[in-house]
Design a protein around this motif. Sequence first.
Motif, PDB file in Angstrom:
ATOM      1  N   TYR A   5     -26.010 -18.983 -27.491  1.00  0.00           N
ATOM      2  CA  TYR A   5     -25.237 -20.218 -27.634  1.00  0.00           C
ATOM      3  C   TYR A   5     -26.085 -21.338 -28.218  1.00  0.00           C
ATOM      4  O   TYR A   5     -25.595 -22.163 -28.980  1.00  0.00           O
ATOM      5  CB  TYR A   5     -24.643 -20.643 -26.290  1.00  0.00           C
ATOM      6  CG  TYR A   5     -23.635 -19.648 -25.767  1.00  0.00           C
ATOM      7  CD1 TYR A   5     -22.491 -19.335 -26.502  1.00  0.00           C
ATOM      8  CD2 TYR A   5     -23.837 -18.998 -24.569  1.00  0.00           C
ATOM      9  CE1 TYR A   5     -21.571 -18.413 -26.045  1.00  0.00           C
ATOM     10  CE2 TYR A   5     -22.915 -18.070 -24.105  1.00  0.00           C
ATOM     11  CZ  TYR A   5     -21.784 -17.788 -24.845  1.00  0.00           C
ATOM     12  OH  TYR A   5     -20.889 -16.874 -24.394  1.00  0.00           O
ATOM     13  N   PHE A   6     -27.356 -21.346 -27.885  1.00  0.00           N
ATOM     14  CA  PHE A   6     -28.275 -22.334 -28.430  1.00  0.00           C
ATOM     15  C   PHE A   6     -28.364 -22.190 -29.942  1.00  0.00           C
ATOM     16  O   PHE A   6     -28.247 -23.171 -30.684  1.00  0.00           O
ATOM     17  CB  PHE A   6     -29.649 -22.157 -27.778  1.00  0.00           C
ATOM     18  CG  PHE A   6     -30.740 -23.001 -28.372  1.00  0.00           C
ATOM     19  CD1 PHE A   6     -30.802 -24.359 -28.105  1.00  0.00           C
ATOM     20  CD2 PHE A   6     -31.703 -22.440 -29.199  1.00  0.00           C
ATOM     21  CE1 PHE A   6     -31.802 -25.148 -28.651  1.00  0.00           C
ATOM     22  CE2 PHE A   6     -32.704 -23.214 -29.753  1.00  0.00           C
ATOM     23  CZ  PHE A   6     -32.753 -24.569 -29.471  1.00  0.00           C
ATOM     24  N   LEU A   7     -28.558 -20.955 -30.403  1.00  0.00           N
ATOM     25  CA  LEU A   7     -28.666 -20.725 -31.846  1.00  0.00           C
ATOM     26  C   LEU A   7     -27.365 -21.064 -32.564  1.00  0.00           C
ATOM     27  O   LEU A   7     -27.378 -21.629 -33.663  1.00  0.00           O
ATOM     28  CB  LEU A   7     -29.049 -19.276 -32.126  1.00  0.00           C
ATOM     29  CG  LEU A   7     -30.478 -18.890 -31.735  1.00  0.00           C
ATOM     30  CD1 LEU A   7     -30.704 -17.401 -31.947  1.00  0.00           C
ATOM     31  CD2 LEU A   7     -31.486 -19.704 -32.504  1.00  0.00           C
ATOM     32  N   ARG A   8     -26.240 -20.749 -31.952  1.00  0.00           N
ATOM     33  CA  ARG A   8     -24.946 -21.099 -32.558  1.00  0.00           C
ATOM     34  C   ARG A   8     -24.775 -22.608 -32.634  1.00  0.00           C
ATOM     35  O   ARG A   8     -24.260 -23.134 -33.620  1.00  0.00           O
ATOM     36  CB  ARG A   8     -23.802 -20.476 -31.766  1.00  0.00           C
ATOM     37  CG  ARG A   8     -23.687 -18.997 -31.974  1.00  0.00           C
ATOM     38  CD  ARG A   8     -22.533 -18.415 -31.230  1.00  0.00           C
ATOM     39  NE  ARG A   8     -22.478 -16.973 -31.435  1.00  0.00           N
ATOM     40  CZ  ARG A   8     -21.707 -16.157 -30.779  1.00  0.00           C
ATOM     41  NH1 ARG A   8     -20.890 -16.624 -29.860  1.00  0.00           N
ATOM     42  NH2 ARG A   8     -21.724 -14.865 -31.014  1.00  0.00           N
ATOM     43  N   SER A   9     -25.192 -23.312 -31.598  1.00  0.00           N
ATOM     44  CA  SER A   9     -25.079 -24.776 -31.590  1.00  0.00           C
ATOM     45  C   SER A   9     -25.934 -25.395 -32.692  1.00  0.00           C
ATOM     46  O   SER A   9     -25.508 -26.331 -33.370  1.00  0.00           O
ATOM     47  CB  SER A   9     -25.505 -25.334 -30.231  1.00  0.00           C
ATOM     48  OG  SER A   9     -24.685 -24.847 -29.214  1.00  0.00           O
ATOM     49  N   VAL A  10     -27.147 -24.882 -32.865  1.00  0.00           N
ATOM     50  CA  VAL A  10     -28.034 -25.373 -33.928  1.00  0.00           C
ATOM     51  C   VAL A  10     -27.392 -25.137 -35.285  1.00  0.00           C
ATOM     52  O   VAL A  10     -27.383 -26.024 -36.146  1.00  0.00           O
ATOM     53  CB  VAL A  10     -29.417 -24.693 -33.843  1.00  0.00           C
ATOM     54  CG1 VAL A  10     -30.246 -24.959 -35.081  1.00  0.00           C
ATOM     55  CG2 VAL A  10     -30.150 -25.150 -32.601  1.00  0.00           C
ATOM     56  N   PHE A  11     -26.839 -23.952 -35.475  1.00  0.00           N
ATOM     57  CA  PHE A  11     -26.190 -23.622 -36.740  1.00  0.00           C
ATOM     58  C   PHE A  11     -25.010 -24.559 -37.009  1.00  0.00           C
ATOM     59  O   PHE A  11     -24.863 -25.077 -38.116  1.00  0.00           O
ATOM     60  CB  PHE A  11     -25.726 -22.161 -36.735  1.00  0.00           C
ATOM     61  CG  PHE A  11     -24.968 -21.785 -37.971  1.00  0.00           C
ATOM     62  CD1 PHE A  11     -25.633 -21.584 -39.166  1.00  0.00           C
ATOM     63  CD2 PHE A  11     -23.583 -21.656 -37.948  1.00  0.00           C
ATOM     64  CE1 PHE A  11     -24.937 -21.250 -40.317  1.00  0.00           C
ATOM     65  CE2 PHE A  11     -22.884 -21.327 -39.094  1.00  0.00           C
ATOM     66  CZ  PHE A  11     -23.557 -21.118 -40.279  1.00  0.00           C
ATOM     67  N   VAL A  12     -24.161 -24.787 -36.014  1.00  0.00           N
ATOM     68  CA  VAL A  12     -22.990 -25.659 -36.188  1.00  0.00           C
ATOM     69  C   VAL A  12     -23.441 -27.088 -36.491  1.00  0.00           C
ATOM     70  O   VAL A  12     -22.889 -27.748 -37.379  1.00  0.00           O
ATOM     71  CB  VAL A  12     -22.085 -25.614 -34.938  1.00  0.00           C
ATOM     72  CG1 VAL A  12     -21.035 -26.705 -34.961  1.00  0.00           C
ATOM     73  CG2 VAL A  12     -21.426 -24.239 -34.820  1.00  0.00           C
ATOM     74  N   LEU A  13     -24.456 -27.568 -35.767  1.00  0.00           N
ATOM     75  CA  LEU A  13     -24.967 -28.920 -35.999  1.00  0.00           C
ATOM     76  C   LEU A  13     -25.453 -29.078 -37.436  1.00  0.00           C
ATOM     77  O   LEU A  13     -25.097 -30.035 -38.130  1.00  0.00           O
ATOM     78  CB  LEU A  13     -26.103 -29.232 -35.022  1.00  0.00           C
ATOM     79  CG  LEU A  13     -26.830 -30.567 -35.211  1.00  0.00           C
ATOM     80  CD1 LEU A  13     -25.885 -31.717 -34.889  1.00  0.00           C
ATOM     81  CD2 LEU A  13     -28.071 -30.621 -34.341  1.00  0.00           C
ATOM     82  N   GLN A  14     -26.231 -28.132 -37.915  1.00  0.00           N
ATOM     83  CA  GLN A  14     -26.738 -28.216 -39.278  1.00  0.00           C
ATOM     84  C   GLN A  14     -25.610 -28.091 -40.301  1.00  0.00           C
ATOM     85  O   GLN A  14     -25.615 -28.779 -41.318  1.00  0.00           O
ATOM     86  CB  GLN A  14     -27.790 -27.132 -39.531  1.00  0.00           C
ATOM     87  CG  GLN A  14     -29.108 -27.431 -38.859  1.00  0.00           C
ATOM     88  CD  GLN A  14     -30.148 -26.398 -39.194  1.00  0.00           C
ATOM     89  OE1 GLN A  14     -29.894 -25.206 -39.141  1.00  0.00           O
ATOM     90  NE2 GLN A  14     -31.349 -26.872 -39.524  1.00  0.00           N
ATOM     91  N   ALA A  15     -24.648 -27.241 -40.048  1.00  0.00           N
ATOM     92  CA  ALA A  15     -23.542 -27.058 -40.984  1.00  0.00           C
ATOM     93  C   ALA A  15     -22.706 -28.334 -41.102  1.00  0.00           C
ATOM     94  O   ALA A  15     -22.336 -28.742 -42.210  1.00  0.00           O
ATOM     95  CB  ALA A  15     -22.663 -25.886 -40.539  1.00  0.00           C
ATOM     96  N   GLY A  56     -31.795 -30.031 -36.136  1.00  0.00           N
ATOM     97  CA  GLY A  56     -31.478 -28.621 -36.346  1.00  0.00           C
ATOM     98  C   GLY A  56     -32.668 -27.841 -36.869  1.00  0.00           C
ATOM     99  O   GLY A  56     -32.911 -26.705 -36.470  1.00  0.00           O
ATOM    100  N   THR A  57     -33.447 -28.460 -37.748  1.00  0.00           N
ATOM    101  CA  THR A  57     -34.640 -27.810 -38.283  1.00  0.00           C
ATOM    102  C   THR A  57     -35.682 -27.597 -37.186  1.00  0.00           C
ATOM    103  O   THR A  57     -36.266 -26.513 -37.072  1.00  0.00           O
ATOM    104  CB  THR A  57     -35.242 -28.643 -39.429  1.00  0.00           C
ATOM    105  OG1 THR A  57     -34.247 -28.803 -40.450  1.00  0.00           O
ATOM    106  CG2 THR A  57     -36.477 -27.992 -40.009  1.00  0.00           C
ATOM    107  N   VAL A  58     -35.894 -28.613 -36.372  1.00  0.00           N
ATOM    108  CA  VAL A  58     -36.868 -28.502 -35.273  1.00  0.00           C
ATOM    109  C   VAL A  58     -36.410 -27.439 -34.269  1.00  0.00           C
ATOM    110  O   VAL A  58     -37.189 -26.572 -33.864  1.00  0.00           O
ATOM    111  CB  VAL A  58     -37.064 -29.870 -34.581  1.00  0.00           C
ATOM    112  CG1 VAL A  58     -37.843 -29.725 -33.284  1.00  0.00           C
ATOM    113  CG2 VAL A  58     -37.765 -30.837 -35.519  1.00  0.00           C
ATOM    114  N   LEU A  59     -35.138 -27.489 -33.869  1.00  0.00           N
ATOM    115  CA  LEU A  59     -34.624 -26.518 -32.905  1.00  0.00           C
ATOM    116  C   LEU A  59     -34.621 -25.106 -33.487  1.00  0.00           C
ATOM    117  O   LEU A  59     -34.896 -24.136 -32.781  1.00  0.00           O
ATOM    118  CB  LEU A  59     -33.225 -26.921 -32.451  1.00  0.00           C
ATOM    119  CG  LEU A  59     -33.138 -28.225 -31.649  1.00  0.00           C
ATOM    120  CD1 LEU A  59     -31.692 -28.554 -31.312  1.00  0.00           C
ATOM    121  CD2 LEU A  59     -33.987 -28.159 -30.395  1.00  0.00           C
ATOM    122  N   GLY A  60     -34.336 -24.994 -34.767  1.00  0.00           N
ATOM    123  CA  GLY A  60     -34.413 -23.695 -35.434  1.00  0.00           C
ATOM    124  C   GLY A  60     -35.831 -23.155 -35.431  1.00  0.00           C
ATOM    125  O   GLY A  60     -36.048 -21.955 -35.238  1.00  0.00           O
TER     126      GLY A  60
END
Length: 183
Positions: A5-15, A56-60
């Motif tokens: 869910y963390f990775l999905r949230s990062v992806f959605v935020l960046q998108a 998003g970049t930092v969390l990624g």
Amino acid sequence: MTNKYFLRSVFVLQAVCALFFVLDILINILGLRVRPINWQFRELIEIGAAVGLLLGTVLGGIALSRSQARTRKIESQLRAASGAFTELLEESFSDWGLTPAERDVAWFAIKGMSTAEIAGLRSTSEGTVKAQSNAIYRKAGVSGRYQLLSLFVDELMADAVTKRDKDIKASGLPASDETTPVV
């Protein structure tokens, strides 16, 4: 589960943040008319989108670092398991009193090679390999190649079955027979 869910949230935020900038550029290029908004509000939106992309970049990067650490840990465990299997084989071969030639044949047999392949690798006749194989089976107390391999598989799985049964007993469910393999 939370990592997914963390990775999905990062992806959605960046998108979402990237979509804002792409739409803004497209509107300007195509010359579309949109209702103007207060320039201060627009600056806040742009700053928020830029911060979102940076976040998003930092969390990624953090997610990538964790993933790489987990991969290193799993690879280390795999190397340890491989070493444990090799140690188990060598210990068993010593306990059975296998000759060097029988050890070679046993290794090749466990790897799944046919009698003809083993004979070719060892530059001996198939009859010699069959005689050595029979000596190995007799010393190990088994009747064939598959039982020989199952000795080692059972030994490696014993800890997993024991752990699983302890977990089941702790949960109050009936445990299985310890000789029953888990598939």
